[in-house]
Design a protein around this motif. Structure first.
Motif: not given
Ligand code: ADP
Length: 367
Positions: A29, A34, A3, A31
């Motif tokens: 952020t 992602e 992350e 994830r």
């Protein structure tokens, strides 16, 4: 996989005694696993942010955390990131194979394993036939593939891609885009791509961070930023052909109906139901409607705009109709089965559920 957390990140440069605030209080952020796109016009601070994540640029203030560890003071090689940067040169004396193997050798990986890993990545990126060549013999597009291969062979927690498709021409760009998406599903690294091309961001990313002048404007899925742009900048930046944006003034007609008049024109239409309580007479508003959300209808009524065609373009699968309205050229997209000539009368209807309204004083969406 890892992350990525960015907290209140700032970067200032001094350029000829002038202070440039390139990245302004960025919070974001990504994830685990992602695929994120940093999207914005040239000079908005995308690459600077990427370089700070990689550790190639000092942070002025703020915090970057990768996989639970604050990396502000960590050397790039300790950050668990793989980089494929546009100007991140390959080593000219080494073959493609040795370029890709370089980081694995630095980590003392056994040659057997290196052979297996390089072979696998080369296949993924369709560069197996280039493995014995030197970088000087490669095209720009091939170099970019090798760059990506070199970045992902280390199985980084975070993969950073700075305009990785910029040297490719139209068709190649399209197919490489599809391959990048497939690659991401296979390697599963959290990935960040920097691009100024909204269609690239829309096609590739799980979420898009749209940046303008160092400020994050919106961070959302492609559908969120397309359907609910938070401000006029995002509305105008996302979508091709771009959203029509023009100024309207609200007024109450003799009939009692709330109407919009398009600035510098005599064209009027009824304020869509969702906005009737929100708009005030004599106030200007920025009105947005996508070309695909304007319908051509048979006749006029208070909801429609009756006008004349300025330009008609037939593009094969679709046609575009452009209409001069005051200072703006209103564009709409229709199917292939229509045909107009300049000056033909036309009645337009804006799809009510697809209208966007913005406050001209700050550009923010009126909900
Ligand atoms: P983008 O990647 O979005 O095109 P950049 O992150 O490269 O934008 O640049 C953001 C701003 O910071 C620009 O105004 C640019 O001129 C400035 N900038 C970038 N690098 C430097 C540097 N090394 N020295 C001074 N200014 C810089």
């Amino acid at each position: 996989m890892a992350e990525l957390v960015i907290r209140d990140l700032n970067k200032t440069y001094m350029k000829q005694k002038e202070r440039i605030h390139a990245v302004k209080s960025l919070n974001l952020t990504a994830r685990d696993g992602e695929f994120i796109a940093f999207l914005g016009p040239s000079g908005c601070g995308k690459s600077t942010t990427l370089r700070m994540i990689a550790g190639l640029e000092d942070i002025t203030s703020g915090e970057i955390e990768i996989g639970g560890t604050v990396v502000n003071r960590l050397h790039p090689s300790k950050r668990n990131v793989g980089l494929a940067f546009e100007n991140y040169a390959l080593y000219p004396p080494l073959t493609v194979y040795d370029n890709i193997a370089f980081n694995l050798r630095a980590k003392k990986t056994p040659e057997e394993e290196i052979k297996r890993e390089v072979g696998k990545i080369a296949e993924l990126l369709h560069i197996t036939s280039l493995l014995d060549m030197k970088p000087a013999a490669l095209s720009g597009g091939q170099k970019q593939r090798v760059n990506i291969a070199r970045a992902i062979v280390r199985k980084p927690g975070i993969l950073l891609l700075d305009e990785p498709l910029s040297h490719l021409d139209g068709k190649m760009r399209q197919s490489m885009r599809t391959e990048l998406k497939r690659l991401h599903t296979e390697i599963k690294s959290t990935s960040i791509i920097v691009t100024h091309d909204q269609s690239e961001a829309m096609a590739l990313a799980d979420r898009i961070a749209i940046i303008n002048e160092g400020v994050l404007q919106q961070f959302g899925t492609p559908l969120e930023v397309y359907n609910h742009p938070v401000n006029e900048f995002v509305a105008g930046f996302i979508g091709e052909p771009p959203m029509n944006l023009f100024t309207v003034h609200a007024f109450t007609a003799k009939t009692g109906k709330k109407m919009f008049r398009i600035e510098d024109s005599l064209l009027e239409f009824e304020v869509p139901a969702a906005y009737r309580e929100k708009v005030r007479d004599s106030q200007p508003y920025r009105f947005g409607i996508r070309p695909a959300d304007i319908h051509i209808v048979g006749g006029s009524d208070p909801h429609t705009i009756s006008t004349k065609v300025t330009i008609f373009e037939s593009l094969g699968e679709e046609c575009r109709v452009h209409i001069r309205v005051g200072e703006t050229l209103l564009s709409l997209v229709t199917g292939e089965d229509v045909h107009y000539r300049t000056g033909d009368p036309i009645h337009l209807l804006f799809r009510e559920d697809r209208i966007h309204l913005f406050d001209p004083s700050n550009g923010n969406r009126i909900q």
